[in-house]
Design an enzyme around this catalytic site. Sequence first.
Site, PDB file in Angstrom:
ATOM      1  N   CYS A  85       2.667  -9.231   3.758  1.00  0.00           N
ATOM      2  CA  CYS A  85       3.365  -7.945   3.621  1.00  0.00           C
ATOM      3  C   CYS A  85       3.146  -7.096   4.879  1.00  0.00           C
ATOM      4  O   CYS A  85       3.651  -7.434   5.931  1.00  0.00           O
ATOM      5  CB  CYS A  85       2.930  -7.242   2.336  1.00  0.00           C
ATOM      6  N   HIS A 202       3.317 -11.524  -1.961  1.00  0.00           N
ATOM      7  CA  HIS A 202       1.862 -11.405  -2.052  1.00  0.00           C
ATOM      8  C   HIS A 202       1.228 -12.576  -2.810  1.00  0.00           C
ATOM      9  O   HIS A 202       1.149 -12.546  -4.040  1.00  0.00           O
ATOM     10  CB  HIS A 202       1.493 -10.117  -2.798  1.00  0.00           C
ATOM     11  N   GLU A 204      -1.947 -13.189  -2.932  1.00  0.00           N
ATOM     12  CA  GLU A 204      -3.221 -12.735  -3.503  1.00  0.00           C
ATOM     13  C   GLU A 204      -3.025 -12.023  -4.840  1.00  0.00           C
ATOM     14  O   GLU A 204      -3.987 -11.820  -5.589  1.00  0.00           O
ATOM     15  CB  GLU A 204      -3.962 -11.827  -2.505  1.00  0.00           C
TER      16      GLU A 204
END
EC number: 6.3.5.3
Length: 225
Positions: A85, A202, A204
């Site tokens: 990002c 994302h 994560e």
Amino acid sequence: MTVSVIQFGGSNCDRDAVRALDAVGVAAERVWHEDGLPDDPSGIVLPGGFSYGDYLRAGAMAGRAPIVEAVRDAAREGVPVLGVCNGAQVGCEAGLTPGAFTTNASARFQCEHVHLRVENAETPWTCAFEAGEVISLPIAHGEGRFEINEEELATLDDEDRILFRYCDEDGNVTPAANPNGSTDAVAGLCSENEDVAVLMPHPERATLPELGGTDGRGVLRAFAE
């Protein structure tokens, strides 16, 4: 050996990245950018957020921070680097990968789960998947539209450096499935030597089943390979 998660003023996904890496068995620690890069990191993450408040343009100021020169040197030596990002914006601004990220075609901040088609499953970042496989990751950005000129895009295609494209749940790459208007629906790409990867979604945030899926683990496992 430990993965260094670089924290800039305005970063807000650095703790998420450390937790997610720990979930896949990779030791990680946050590193404040002014403290410099530790000696011999086993990997580097440029996390999401709003470094320097996205002044000038997203990632522009962080991409010129002194620590980024050390990140660039580490990448040249084969240390894996992942930009997510805002970290992807920083990576492009720093010249770690070609192209740039700019304002979404909708001109709005978008936060949703999207589908991605794996374009090249032969890289460390994608080897947990099959080519053509469809995975789901969340996005949360206002400047996530990937832009690149035709010549550089052709080079990425020829060298199989496009990692993911936005698609629908059946793997079809269509304008409707492209959430931000990215050129050729590119959602993630890698450097020429494959040691650096940048992606707008994302991984994560997709490592725990109770939070919507675990597809992000496949990306993060690259640090353990």
